[in-house]
Scaffold this active site. Structure first.
Site, PDB file in Angstrom:
ATOM      1  CG  ASP A  19      -1.920  -1.388   1.471  1.00 29.52           C
ATOM      2  OD1 ASP A  19      -2.335  -1.622   0.019  1.00 29.52           O
ATOM      3  OD2 ASP A  19      -2.639  -1.595   2.210  1.00 29.52           O
ATOM      4  CE  LYS A  41      -3.703  -6.170   0.142  1.00 26.10           C
ATOM      5  NZ  LYS A  41      -4.119  -5.042  -0.647  1.00 26.10           N
ATOM      6  CE  LYS A  71     -11.029  -4.616  -0.782  1.00 25.25           C
ATOM      7  NZ  LYS A  71      -9.880  -4.600  -0.847  1.00 25.25           N
ATOM      8  CG  PHE A  72     -12.317  -5.620 -10.957  1.00 23.28           C
ATOM      9  CD1 PHE A  72     -11.704  -4.986 -10.795  1.00 23.28           C
ATOM     10  CD2 PHE A  72     -11.579  -6.873 -10.643  1.00 23.28           C
ATOM     11  CE1 PHE A  72     -10.486  -4.283 -11.966  1.00 23.28           C
ATOM     12  CE2 PHE A  72     -10.250  -6.919 -11.606  1.00 23.28           C
ATOM     13  CZ  PHE A  72      -9.928  -5.263 -11.542  1.00 23.28           C
ATOM     14  CG  ASP A  74     -19.187  -1.419 -13.613  1.00 21.82           C
ATOM     15  OD1 ASP A  74     -20.300  -1.553 -14.071  1.00 21.82           O
ATOM     16  OD2 ASP A  74     -18.433  -0.386 -13.869  1.00 21.82           O
TER      17      ASP A  74
END
Length: 243
Positions: A19, A41, A71-72, A74
Site C-alpha cells: 500500500d 498485494k 474489488k471489481f 459493475d
C-alpha cells in the site's frame, strides 16, 4: 466451477500489502524485503498513481506472485471483460465484490487463465453496527458464510474474509475453496481501522490458505525480520495442521 486452491509453498502464504503511492516506493519495499516475502498485494493506491501495471510487471520479473486487489463491482459484462484481459497477466489472485451472483458468474466464466478469483465478503474494517446501518441486521459471520457459498455456486474460486470467519467458511465450503485472510495482527489487536482480526497461527489452524499483512510489517523497526517471524509462525501452524 470453482478451481482448487493455488499450490502455494509455505513461504508464499504470506502476502504483503504493498500500500504505497508510487512504483519507486513499491520496488523499494520489494528490494528491502528480499526473500522474506514472495507474494504481494497491489491495490487502489497504486492504481491511482498510473503505474499499476509497471509494478505488476516488475514483480513478475522478480518471480513474485501478485494479488490484484481492486474489488471489481459493475455490471456483469464490464466485469467479465476486465477479468478476461487481466487473466492474460501473471496474476495469482484477483478480487471481485461478492454482492451480485450474476456478476460473479460472468467473472468466473471469463477467467481463462490460472488466476484465482476471490469474492469480497464483508470488509475486516466492518462490524455488526456497520451492517445494521446498511440494512443488514445479522452477524458478520453469517453474512460472510452465505456469500462464500453463493460465490462458490457461481464458480468463484474463493473468498477474502476475516480470519475470524475462516473456520466457519472452511466447514461450509470444504477443502477445495480458497480462503485468504487480511487484517492479520501478529501481536494481537492494535486499535487501527481493522475490527475483525486474528493472529497468524489461528488463521491457518482455522483453514486459511494465505494471509495478507501490511502495517505490522511496514511499520516494524526491521520489516524483513518482522516478515521472517510471521513466516516462522506460518510454518509452525502448517505443521500443526499436518500440511
Amino acid at each position: 466451477m470453482s478451481r482448487a486452491p493455488l499450490p502455494l509453498a509455505a513461504h508464499e502464504r504470506l502476502i504483503f500489502a504493498l500500500d504505497v503511492p508510487s512504483h519507486d516506493q513499491a520496488i523499494a519495499w520489494v528490494d528491502r524485503l528480499g526473500d522474506s516475502v514472495s507474494f504481494y498485494k497491489i491495490g487502489m493506491e497504486l492504481l491511482a498513481s498510473g503505474e499499476y501495471f509497471h509494478v505488476l510487471d516488475a514483480l513478475a520479473k522478480r518471480d513474485k506472485r501478485v494479488f490484484v486487489d481492486l474489488k471489481f463491482f459493475d455490471i456483469p459484462a464490464t466485469v467479465a471483460g476486465t477479468i478476461r484481459r487481466l487473466a492474460q497477466w501473471p496474476v495469482s489472485y484477483c478480487t471481485v465484490h461478492g454482492w451480485h451472483a450474476g456478476m460473479l458468474q460472468a467473472a468466473a466464466e471469463a477467467n481463462h487463465g490460472d488466476m484465482r478469483l476471490l469474492a469480497v465478503t464483508v470488509l475486516t474494517s466492518m462490524g455488526r453496527p456497520d451492517l445494521v446501518a446498511m440494512g443488514i441486521d445479522r452477524e458478520p459471520v453469517d453474512v460472510v458464510v452465505e456469500r462464500a457459498l453463493a460465490a462458490r455456486a457461481a464458480g468463484i474460486d474463493g473468498v477474502i474474509a476475516s480470519g475470524q470467519e475462516a473456520g466457519p467458511i472452511r466447514r461450509a465450503t470444504g477443502p477445495d475453496f480458497s480462503i485468504v485472510c487480511p487484517g492479520i495482527r501478529p501481536g494481537g489487536p492494535v486499535g487501527d481501522d481493522q475490527q475483525r482480526t486474528v493472529g497468524v497461527a489461528q488463521a491457518f489452524i482455522d483453514g486459511a490458505d494465505a494471509i495478507v499483512v501490511g502495517r505490522p510489517i511496514r511499520l516494524a523497526s526491521d520489516p524483513a525480520a518482522a516478515a521472517d517471524a510471521i513466516q516462522a509462525e506460518i510454518r509452525a501452524a502448517l505443521m500443526q495442521n499436518g500440511d
